[in-house]
Design a protein around this motif. Structure first.
Motif, PDB file in Angstrom:
ATOM      1  N   HIS A  28      74.345  15.419  66.249  1.00  0.00           N
ATOM      2  CA  HIS A  28      74.267  14.787  67.442  1.00  0.00           C
ATOM      3  C   HIS A  28      72.867  15.391  68.039  1.00  0.00           C
ATOM      4  N   ASP A  29      72.314  14.004  68.239  1.00  0.00           N
ATOM      5  CA  ASP A  29      71.104  14.275  68.965  1.00  0.00           C
ATOM      6  C   ASP A  29      70.689  14.188  70.547  1.00  0.00           C
ATOM      7  N   GLY A  30      71.824  14.350  71.058  1.00  0.00           N
ATOM      8  CA  GLY A  30      72.149  14.202  72.421  1.00  0.00           C
ATOM      9  C   GLY A  30      72.666  12.719  72.847  1.00  0.00           C
ATOM     10  N   THR A  31      72.594  11.632  71.947  1.00  0.00           N
ATOM     11  CA  THR A  31      72.832  10.354  72.263  1.00  0.00           C
ATOM     12  C   THR A  31      73.937   9.681  71.357  1.00  0.00           C
ATOM     13  N   ALA A  32      73.532  10.070  70.061  1.00  0.00           N
ATOM     14  CA  ALA A  32      74.150   9.606  69.005  1.00  0.00           C
ATOM     15  C   ALA A  32      74.318  10.393  67.941  1.00  0.00           C
ATOM     16  N   TRP A  33      75.257  10.442  66.731  1.00  0.00           N
ATOM     17  CA  TRP A  33      75.344  10.924  65.723  1.00  0.00           C
ATOM     18  C   TRP A  33      74.478  10.253  64.514  1.00  0.00           C
TER      19      TRP A  33
END
Length: 104
Positions: A28-33
């Motif tokens: 997870h980049d903080g916004t999306a997988w």
């Protein structure tokens, strides 16, 4: 910080490793997988160490292909946090249940 991840899948119903099981990795980049890679367990049911970034990760195990069409859980998804160092995520499966924990 560097980190590594590995997994080991054991079929407790038959007492053997789950060889040839597809495992998909996402971070997870903080916004999306974000897709991190596709793996397949070896003859011992293992995906050996691979490098990852610290953060929240997800492993999705295609258990239905191994356990068959009667399996209650055709897929198992495990979400966990990675810090520095090595992280091992074992998965114990059977047709009607599964268990996971932080391994060593």
């Amino acid at each position: 910080m560097s980190a590594t991840l590995s997994t080991h899948v054991l079929d407790t119903a038959v007492g053997r490793p789950a060889a040839g099981l597809a495992v998909t990795h996402h971070r997870h980049d903080g916004t999306a997988w974000v897709h991190g890679g596709d793996h397949t367990t070896d003859d011992d049911g293992r995906v050996p160490r691979f490098a990852v970034e610290p953060g929240t990760h997800r492993l999705t195990f295609a258990t239905g292909a191994h356990l068959g069409p009667e399996a209650f859980y055709p897929e198992v998804t495990v979400v966990f946090r990675v810090t520095s160092g090595h992280h091992h995520v074992p998965l114990l499966i059977s047709p009607f249940g599964y268990s996971t924990y932080r391994g060593s």
